[in-house]
Design an enzyme around this catalytic site. Structure first.
Site, PDB file in Angstrom:
ATOM      1  N   GLY A 238      34.765  42.457  34.826  1.00  0.00           N
ATOM      2  CA  GLY A 238      33.564  41.915  35.452  1.00  0.00           C
ATOM      3  C   GLY A 238      32.564  41.284  34.516  1.00  0.00           C
ATOM      4  N   PRO A 289      39.032  43.222  31.417  1.00  0.00           N
ATOM      5  CG  PRO A 289      38.806  42.477  29.218  1.00  0.00           C
ATOM      6  CD  PRO A 289      39.271  43.650  30.035  1.00  0.00           C
ATOM      7  N   GLY A 290      38.991  39.912  32.707  1.00  0.00           N
ATOM      8  CA  GLY A 290      39.785  38.722  32.995  1.00  0.00           C
ATOM      9  C   GLY A 290      38.992  37.500  32.571  1.00  0.00           C
ATOM     10  CB  CYS A 356      39.564  14.181  53.746  1.00  0.00           C
ATOM     11  SG  CYS A 356      40.620  12.876  53.155  1.00  0.00           S
ATOM     12  CD  GLU A 357      37.900  20.326  53.763  1.00  0.00           C
ATOM     13  OE1 GLU A 357      36.777  20.753  54.086  1.00  0.00           O
ATOM     14  OE2 GLU A 357      38.956  20.676  54.306  1.00  0.00           O
ATOM     15  CE1 TYR A 385      40.025  35.883  38.888  1.00  0.00           C
ATOM     16  CE2 TYR A 385      38.198  35.642  37.335  1.00  0.00           C
ATOM     17  CZ  TYR A 385      39.146  36.435  37.961  1.00  0.00           C
ATOM     18  OH  TYR A 385      39.216  37.772  37.672  1.00  0.00           O
TER      19      TYR A 385
HETATM   20  C1  PLP Z   1      39.584  41.117  39.258  1.00  0.00           C
HETATM   21  C2  PLP Z   1      39.597  42.430  38.627  1.00  0.00           C
HETATM   22  C3  PLP Z   1      39.324  42.541  37.261  1.00  0.00           C
HETATM   23  C4  PLP Z   1      38.933  41.379  36.404  1.00  0.00           C
HETATM   24  O1  PLP Z   1      37.680  40.868  36.761  1.00  0.00           O
HETATM   25  P1  PLP Z   1      36.917  39.829  35.822  1.00  0.00           P
HETATM   26  O2  PLP Z   1      35.643  39.581  36.514  1.00  0.00           O
HETATM   27  O3  PLP Z   1      37.764  38.618  35.725  1.00  0.00           O
HETATM   28  O4  PLP Z   1      36.741  40.492  34.507  1.00  0.00           O
HETATM   29  C5  PLP Z   1      39.414  43.788  36.695  1.00  0.00           C
HETATM   30  N1  PLP Z   1      39.755  44.888  37.413  1.00  0.00           N
HETATM   31  C6  PLP Z   1      40.011  44.815  38.739  1.00  0.00           C
HETATM   32  C7  PLP Z   1      40.370  46.034  39.475  1.00  0.00           C
HETATM   33  C8  PLP Z   1      39.932  43.587  39.384  1.00  0.00           C
HETATM   34  O5  PLP Z   1      40.170  43.517  40.694  1.00  0.00           O
END
Ligand code: PLP
Length: 431
Positions: A238, A289-290, A356-357, A385
């Site tokens: 997050g 983290p993503g 077309c949106e 994402y």
């Molecule tokens: C999506 C998700 C993440 C990664 O979230 P980021 O905002 O990209 O860091 C981590 N843990 C869980 C359980 C998620 O669903």
């Protein structure tokens, strides 16, 4: 720090000119910086130095096999959300046996695949799921390691579509019910209680929600450790990134508002805020983290098709669209957009795609350099994402992806052809 900057008035990724990438691989094309991915990973790891941490990259943010290989080479673990992601991590040479499996809707097939590949732990979101995992583990004669995802009911102060830590969300089990769910887990013969987990939302730009969630969890975590001997606490992902002024700041980090002002909230600040709350728990700390790892490690290159003047508005119509990068249309997300050839700000325009949106709009009323047909622009902070949420709306093929490492560049996903796009479609004989 991220590795996108102007050098001699040309935008480069590491040592590679982005207009050359656009020329060689066509547009729209996603470009990722391997050095930025590595920097982000190491910097986050260092910000929690002294704790026993395990970084589980949430590959749903960017699951390209080459990106996964970069992560695997760093020693990363993974946060998986589907059977497909398990297979991807294996393809890339990553360690499923050091990874966790999350998500509210795990199918029986996915659970079995995770077990057969020795998953480190399931992050369980409900009692029926716990019972199903127990049944499947029993069927194949193993014990399934689990942690329960607890919903701490704190407001992450983020966009409604990406907040997850409130009680009205579908995620996790309510805080007050957690002891009962653990009691059930303890009764199931093929379940092994291994940890506890939280994840409160995405693109969080302040330390306070993280601190509030961990503080709320501490007594429960201590109790679970005493009662069930859990070995880890996953504090989720997050961590937000800088979407505004991403280029000028050079930062792959995020912003925090204080006293109405804005400044960068770095991984170091995050570490300083959360580490003191975690140290005395004496548990392994998992992070998921993503966006933080991948977001500012990627851009989307797009070419200008037309510059159109309509009434008192200007439109720059580009060859990328909402199908390639959904975030602006879906979350009203801001992305900085800059030309690959640096120029003085000269006019104001909306930057839109050809779909077309009305929602197919990347930016409204943006100050831009003089822009002509054929110019290449970079949509910044598109590494997370981005491609993973792309689709084929308007029969637009999936874009290409390129990975840069130093002075080398390689196409890591080829642009889809029309033949590939329709390959799974059939016209039945009765027509
Ligand atoms: C999506 C998700 C993440 C990664 O979230 P980021 O905002 O990209 O860091 C981590 N843990 C869980 C359980 C998620 O669903």
């Amino acid at each position: 720090m991220h590795e996108f900057k102007y050098r001699d008035q040309r935008l480069v990724c590491e040592s590679v000119d982005l207009d050359e990438i656009a020329e060689r691989y066509g547009t729209p094309v996603y470009v990722y910086s391997a050095a930025t991915l590595r920097n982000n990973y190491r910097r986050l790891e260092k910000s929690l130095e002294g704790l026993n941490t395990r970084i589980c990259y949430a590959l749903k943010a960017n699951s390209n096999l080459a990106v996964l290989r970069v992560m695997a080479n760093l020693g990363a673990s993974f946060d998986l959300v589907s059977g497909g992601e398990i297979r991807r991590v294996l393809e890339a040479g990553g360690r499923v046996d050091r990874s966790v499996f999350a998500g509210v809707g795990k199918t029986s097939e996915e659970i079995e695949r995770a077990l057969r590949n020795g998953i480190f732990s399931f992050h369980v979101e409900s009692e029926p799921e716990l019972e199903r995992i127990d049944r499947i583990a029993s069927g194949i004669g193993v014990k399934a390691p689990v942690a329960v995802r607890v919903n701490p009911d704190v407001d992450a102060g983020t966009h409604a579509k990406i907040t997850t830590g409130r009680s009205e969300n579908k995620f996790g089990v309510p805080f007050d019910r957690a002891p009962d769910v653990y009691a059930l887990a303890a009764k199931l013969r093929n379940i092994e209680i291994r940890g506890v987990q939280i994840h409160i939302g995405s693109q969080i730009t302040k330390t306070e929600p993280f601190v509030a969630a961990i503080e709320k969890m501490r007594p429960l975590v201590t109790e679970l450790k005493q009662r069930y001997g859990i070995g880890y606490f996953s504090i989720g992902g997050g961590l937000g990134i800088a979407y505004e002024s991403a280029l000028a700041s050079g930062e792959a980090a995020w912003w925090e508002r204080e006293d109405g002002g804005k400044h960068l909230l770095t991984p170091e600040r995050y570490g300083r805020a959360v580490a003191p709350l975690l140290r005395d728990l004496d548990l392994e700390i998992l992070l998921e983290p993503g966006r933080f790892l991948a977001g500012n490690a990627g851009v989307l290159l797009t070419r200008v098709e037309y510059v159109k003047h309509s009434g008192d508005r200007n439109f720059v119509i580009v060859d990328a669209a909402m199908n390639d990068l959904l975030r602006p249309a879906m979350y009203e997300a801001y992305h900085e957009i800059v030309p690959v050839a640096e120029g003085e700000l000269a006019f104001t325009a909306d930057i839109v795609g050809p779909v077309c949106e009305s929602g197919d709009c990347f930016a409204k009323g943006r100050r831009l350099a003089a822009t002509r047909e054929g110019d290449v622009m970079a949509v910044l902070s598109a590494g997370a994402y981005g491609y993973v949420m792309a689709g084929r709306y308007n029969t637009r093929p999936m874009p290409a992806e390129v990975l840069v490492d130093g002075d080398r560049a390689a196409e890591v996903t080829a642009r889809e052809t029309f033949e590939q796009l329709i390959a799974h479609e059939r016209i039945p004989e009765f027509l």
